[in-house]
Design a protein around this motif. Structure first.
Motif, mmCIF file in Angstrom:
data_model
loop_
_atom_site.group_PDB
_atom_site.id
_atom_site.type_symbol
_atom_site.label_atom_id
_atom_site.label_comp_id
_atom_site.label_asym_id
_atom_site.label_seq_id
_atom_site.Cartn_x
_atom_site.Cartn_y
_atom_site.Cartn_z
ATOM 1 N N VAL A 172 54.939 37.472 30.736
ATOM 2 C CA VAL A 172 53.998 37.331 31.855
ATOM 3 C C VAL A 172 53.263 35.998 31.736
ATOM 4 O O VAL A 172 53.125 35.257 32.714
ATOM 5 N N TYR A 173 52.804 35.672 30.536
ATOM 6 C CA TYR A 173 52.085 34.409 30.315
ATOM 7 C C TYR A 173 52.995 33.208 30.588
ATOM 8 O O TYR A 173 52.614 32.287 31.320
ATOM 9 N N LEU A 211 45.119 50.890 34.453
ATOM 10 C CA LEU A 211 46.401 50.500 35.055
ATOM 11 C C LEU A 211 46.214 49.620 36.291
ATOM 12 O O LEU A 211 47.059 48.786 36.602
ATOM 13 N N ALA A 212 45.116 49.790 36.990
ATOM 14 C CA ALA A 212 44.888 49.056 38.240
ATOM 15 C C ALA A 212 44.202 47.707 38.059
ATOM 16 O O ALA A 212 44.402 46.798 38.866
ATOM 17 N N ASP A 213 43.401 47.557 37.004
ATOM 18 C CA ASP A 213 42.602 46.340 36.841
ATOM 19 C C ASP A 213 42.892 45.688 35.491
ATOM 20 O O ASP A 213 42.544 46.242 34.449
ATOM 21 N N PRO A 214 43.522 44.512 35.474
ATOM 22 C CA PRO A 214 43.877 43.867 34.205
ATOM 23 C C PRO A 214 42.674 43.436 33.365
ATOM 24 O O PRO A 214 42.821 43.077 32.209
ATOM 25 N N PRO A 242 51.606 37.256 37.880
ATOM 26 C CA PRO A 242 50.391 38.072 37.984
ATOM 27 C C PRO A 242 50.381 39.116 36.864
ATOM 28 O O PRO A 242 51.440 39.630 36.491
ATOM 29 N N PRO A 243 49.215 39.441 36.309
ATOM 30 C CA PRO A 243 49.152 40.412 35.215
ATOM 31 C C PRO A 243 49.831 41.744 35.532
ATOM 32 O O PRO A 243 50.393 42.375 34.640
ATOM 33 N N ALA A 244 49.811 42.178 36.780
ATOM 34 C CA ALA A 244 50.438 43.453 37.146
ATOM 35 C C ALA A 244 51.942 43.447 36.872
ATOM 36 O O ALA A 244 52.555 44.510 36.727
#
Length: 197
Positions: free
Chosen positions: A153-154, A104-107, A159-161
């Motif tokens: 998102v894309y 969850l923290a790192d894409p 940002p990915p988050a």
């Protein structure tokens, strides 16, 4: 006139927290009822020149029930969740809390042995950018909510988050205009959508 890609979220009656990673269950009776209620509003999208769907049974059945006769696209499959496939988020958290936290923290993280969030977003974005760029081409794609979140998102270069902050309701739509890496998100009322598929 730019390329127009309208995503339609597949029908889903299960509550979000009961959803399983890479869930490929077919539509149940509540899902079919939901599709029937939304059909009048979504049926005009069948006029799109190109009609696609995620390869899940739920996405294909939703598209067929709406009269889209969509072509399944492997690039629109859900995120590969590796050994978490079939689990709910709660079940994965109970088994591997530190791994879920890392994911969850790192894409870029792949603690489940599958695909990272960043790779998933890039895969869906790559599909989006390779749609025919002929003026005025209309595309409709029935997809799982996760796929639509990745596309948004894309397209927005967010940002990915941001992925975790997008809520996609069953049978809701999101329309992107543009092409070739330059996209705009458009929100429309049902009356406008019925007149412009």
């Amino acid at each position: 006139m730019p390329l127009r890609v309208t995503f339609v979220a597949a029908a889903r009656s299960a509550p979000l927290l009961a959803e399983r990673f890479e869930d490929d269950r077919p539509l149940d009776q509540a899902d079919w009822d939901e599709v029937r209620r939304a059909a009048g509003e979504l049926l005009p999208l069948a006029a799109a020149e190109l009609r696609y769907c995620s390869p899940t049974r739920r996405s294909r059945a939703t598209g067929d029930a709406l009269g889209f006769a969509p072509l399944a696209q492997l690039a629109l499959r859900d995120c590969d969740m590796g050994r978490w496939r079939g689990l709910t988020l709660g079940e994965a958290m109970a088994r591997e809390p530190a791994a879920v936290d890392a994911w969850l923290a790192d894409p870029r993280a792949t603690p489940h042995g599958g695909e990272s969030l960043l790779a998933f977003i890039s895969r869906v974005g790559g599909w989006l950018d390779t749609r025919p760029a002929d003026d005025g081409v209309r595309v409709v794609a029935v997809a799982e909510p996760a796929v639509i979140r990745a596309a948004l998102v894309y397209a927005l270069k967010a940002p990915p988050a941001t992925y975790w902050n997008l809520g996609i309701r069953p049978l809701s739509t999101a329309t992107l205009l543009g092409g070739g890496g330059h996209w705009n998100l458009r929100f429309e009322s049902p009356a406008v959508r019925a007149n412009r598929p």
